[in-house]
Design an enzyme around this catalytic site. Structure first.
Site, PDB file in Angstrom:
ATOM      1  NE  ARG A  82     -11.273   8.811  38.621  1.00 57.59           N
ATOM      2  CZ  ARG A  82     -10.595   9.077  39.730  1.00 57.59           C
ATOM      3  NH1 ARG A  82     -10.693  10.269  40.286  1.00 57.59           N
ATOM      4  NH2 ARG A  82      -9.823   8.160  40.295  1.00 57.59           N
ATOM      5  CE  LYS A  84     -12.107   6.459  43.212  1.00 55.80           C
ATOM      6  NZ  LYS A  84     -12.615   5.432  42.285  1.00 55.80           N
ATOM      7  CE  LYS A  92     -10.082   2.852  46.330  1.00 55.66           C
ATOM      8  NZ  LYS A  92      -9.220   3.611  45.394  1.00 55.66           N
ATOM      9  CG  HIS A 159      -0.902   5.018  39.414  1.00 53.01           C
ATOM     10  ND1 HIS A 159      -2.011   4.325  39.863  1.00 53.01           N
ATOM     11  CD2 HIS A 159      -0.912   4.899  38.070  1.00 53.01           C
ATOM     12  CE1 HIS A 159      -2.647   3.804  38.832  1.00 53.01           C
ATOM     13  NE2 HIS A 159      -1.990   4.138  37.731  1.00 53.01           N
ATOM     14  CD  GLU A 178      -4.650   7.284  41.124  1.00 55.20           C
ATOM     15  OE1 GLU A 178      -4.195   6.258  41.646  1.00 55.20           O
ATOM     16  OE2 GLU A 178      -5.718   7.319  40.492  1.00 55.20           O
TER      17      GLU A 178
END
Length: 277
Positions: A82, A84, A92, A159, A178
């Site tokens: 994905r 953002k 954020k 992570h 990430e």
């Protein structure tokens, strides 16, 4: 003798005010051009993260295909990614009180690009982790093991923030991605938790929070049991004594956990509609 009048440039032929093409932006032209340039810069900025996702997903697909070809077992079950949205990035940035500019976003928001790898078993997570980290064109920026140290709400996952080289026409840039690695049970719980928090706008009733925590313990217990079965099948080990297994797995749920788990997710784990089947 009469003929066609081909005179050019007479007053009669001059365009009127209505004929002239007028600038629809008028005095705002400079502002519009500046906003257009900023949008183009931001689109180019986001494209770098999209390319970084493509790089990582390709690497993981190669590992997956290689395992299928050379091994009798594949630790990689699913791969998702994905990017953002700009709205999510700005939320954020404001929440963390960073300056709102491209350089600040690049330096401080490291999860714009995300890749999630789902595995069947706990041991698979660390196998995939080692395979990713060992690639010499990727650098580890940060690593957080929420499996060994779960979050207070029960969330578990591994992570990695990896710096990925992106080769573009004009330059080579290092872009953070990430990578989340988790089991199917962890992914099911995290998806449920996200939907619940989204539904309640972050203000989840205390009883439901408690049930979610219990559901996390149930998912962890399932992972531990599945890992034990996996070891037995692949290694020919004898089944663990129940008391010994409980001592080794302190997160094993209490006797009434099934009912609490069912309240949290709306159906028992063995239900035909359950995605854990």
């Amino acid at each position: 003798m009469t003929g066609i009048d081909d005179t050019v440039g007479t007053d009669a032929d001059a365009p009127t005010g209505l004929d002239r093409a007028e600038d629809p932006f008028g005095s705002d032209r400079a502002l519009v051009e500046r906003l257009g340039a900023q949008q183009k810069q931001f689109n180019d900025f986001m494209l770098g993260y999209k390319f970084a996702i493509d790089e990582v997903v390709t690497k993981i697909h190669i590992l997956r295909e290689d395992f299928n070809n050379t091994h009798d077992y594949n630790p990689i079950e699913h791969v998702n990614s994905r990017l953002k949205t700009p709205e999510s990035i700005l939320r954020k940035v404001h929440r963390k009180q960073h300056p709102v500019d491209v350089d600040s976003i690049r330096a401080n928001i490291l999860d714009i690009a995300g890749v999630r790898v789902t595995c069947c078993f706990l041991s698979d997570i660390y196998t995939v982790r080692d395979l990713v980290v060992s690639q010499n064109d990727l650098d580890v920026i940060d690593e957080r093991d929420y499996i060994s140290n779960p979050k207070p709400n029960g969330y578990q996952s591994l992570h990695l923030i990896m710096e990925v080289p992106v080769y573009r026409a004009r330059e080579v840039s290092q872009v953070p991605v990430e990578i989340q690695i988790r089991t199917i049970a962890m992914d099911f719980w995290a998806s449920l938790e996200h939907k619940i928090y989204y539904k309640y706008g972050g203000e989840v009733p205390a009883g439901l929070v408690s049930d979610l925590s219990q559901a996390a313990a149930a998912a962890n217990s399932l992972d531990l049991k599945m890992e034990e079965l996996h070891r037995q099948v692949r290694g020919g080990a004898e089944p663990d004594d129940t008391a010994d297994a409980r001592d080794r797995h302190p997160l094993a749920p209490p006797a009434d956990l099934l009912a609490q788990y069912t309240r949290a997710v709306g159906r028992p784990p063995h239900s035909p509609e359950s995605p854990l089947r």
